[in-house]
Design an enzyme around this catalytic site. Structure first.
Site, PDB file in Angstrom:
ATOM      1  CG  ASP A 209      -2.043   1.011   1.137  1.00 50.20           C
ATOM      2  OD1 ASP A 209      -2.423   1.391   0.016  1.00 50.20           O
ATOM      3  OD2 ASP A 209      -2.542   1.437   2.198  1.00 50.20           O
ATOM      4  CG  ASN A 214       0.898   3.947   4.201  1.00 57.28           C
ATOM      5  OD1 ASN A 214       0.533   4.422   5.272  1.00 57.28           O
ATOM      6  ND2 ASN A 214       0.202   3.025   3.554  1.00 57.28           N
ATOM      7  CG  ASP A 226       0.039   0.901   7.644  1.00 59.64           C
ATOM      8  OD1 ASP A 226       0.026  -0.255   8.108  1.00 59.64           O
ATOM      9  OD2 ASP A 226      -0.992   1.508   7.301  1.00 59.64           O
TER      10      ASP A 226
END
Length: 337
Positions: A209, A214, A226
């Site tokens: 992701d 992030n 993350d």
């Protein structure tokens, strides 16, 4: 531990009270000062927790039933492997039990050092070049061994399953069903053609992701955060979310990313054909995620627009635009790449 570890009354997160959170942190070996600040996280519950005479830490309580302990352990092991290789990523701390995973009152949890910074400016060529370098190194580590317990990104199966779930969910307004029902088969057909164009591609352990939210930048230092969605998949999954703007802008951005990436790792250029199918998958899976999580009280509170007919008309319009993107040629990098 059972899938939830809770009784069937209410939502599992109803049982994550401040007392439960603080007790978990004490058991994990932290001398807390009582200050708790919830952070913007909906899939899991994440808090900034004050520690006596030390910097605050970030406590992450995993959504019950989503990941097994083995899958969480693989996430943590991948983080620590990246840290050992000096790839800048925030890894979990070791708790009093000697592990990075804690368990309290039916919740798996982990604790991370707090790190500050801002999202990178991906319009800056030098920033993209540096991001490409780090992602090339991250994927070199990810290619060492495959995940055994984390999922593999199966693009077409996932897209078909998520589209079917939404179709059968009863959430699409009746007057929009004909438009939806005629659009989805076309999307699946053209996404499948693009996947076929890409051909067989290698998979590595991914961040999963890797969007700008992030990634933290502070004092010229970059930090990935993350890994909750880490999985096995094609390298392009960690690259395409960093591209934005019109076609020309994305082409220039992709060139910069690739110039940095290929400093450390070769890139299979046929993976470019996967960008628009992946974008389509993300659009549809995001709507399916909201639908699946609607029983969580946080979701109606923070995503009230999901329950409005306007959401679905906008979704159909966006997917029609995505259908056109699926039919267009893949991104054509410019510059030295």
């Amino acid at each position: 531990m059972s899938d939830t570890g809770h009784d069937t009354t209410g939502h599992p997160y109803d049982h994550l009270t401040p007392d439960v959170l603080l007790d978990a942190m004490e058991e994990a070996g932290f001398h807390i000062n009582g200050r708790i600040f919830p952070l913007n996280s909906y899939e899991n519950r994440v808090y900034q927790v004050g520690i006596e005479d030390s910097p605050s830490v970030i406590a992450k309580f995993y959504r019950p039933g989503r990941w097994s302990r083995e899958q969480i352990a693989e996430e943590h092991a991948f983080s620590l492997e990246l840290v050992e290789a000096e790839v800048p990523i925030v890894a979990p701390l070791t708790l009093a039990n000697g592990d990075t995973i804690g368990e309290h009152n039916g919740f798996w949890f982990a604790v991370f050092p707090q790190r500050g910074g801002q999202a990178p400016d991906t319009s800056e060529p030098d920033m993209l070049w540096r991001l490409g370098q780090w992602l090339g190194q991250l994927h070199n580590i990810g290619a060492r061994t495959p995940f055994r317990h984390r999922p593999t990104l199966d693009l077409m199966t996932g897209l078909e399953n998520e589209a079917r779930y939404l179709t059968e969910s009863g959430r699409i307004p009746d007057d929009l069903r004909p438009a939806w029902d005629s659009l989805i088969p076309d999307l699946l057909t053209h996404a499948g053609q693009r996947v076929d164009d890409a051909g067989q591609v290698d998979t590595v352990r991914l961040h999963g992701d890797c969007h700008a939210g992030n990634i933290l930048v502070r004092d010229e230092q970059m930090l990935f955060v993350d890994l909750d969605d880490c999985r096995q998949g094609p390298a392009i999954q960690d690259l395409w979310l960093l591209l934005n703007g019109d076609e020309k802008e994305r082409a220039l951005q992709f060139s910069e990313l690739m110039e940095g990436y290929e400093t450390f790792r070769d890139f299979n250029r046929r993976e470019r054909y996967l960008i628009e199918p992946l974008r389509c998958y993300r659009q549809i899976s995001h709507a399916a995620w909201l639908a699946r999580r609607w029983d969580d009280p946080a979701f109606p509170k923070f995503f009230p627009w999901f329950a409005q007919p306007r959401f679905w008309s906008d979704q159909i319009l966006a997917l029609r635009e995505q259908l056109a993107a699926l039919q267009a040629p893949p991104i054509n990098p410019s510059g030295p790449y």
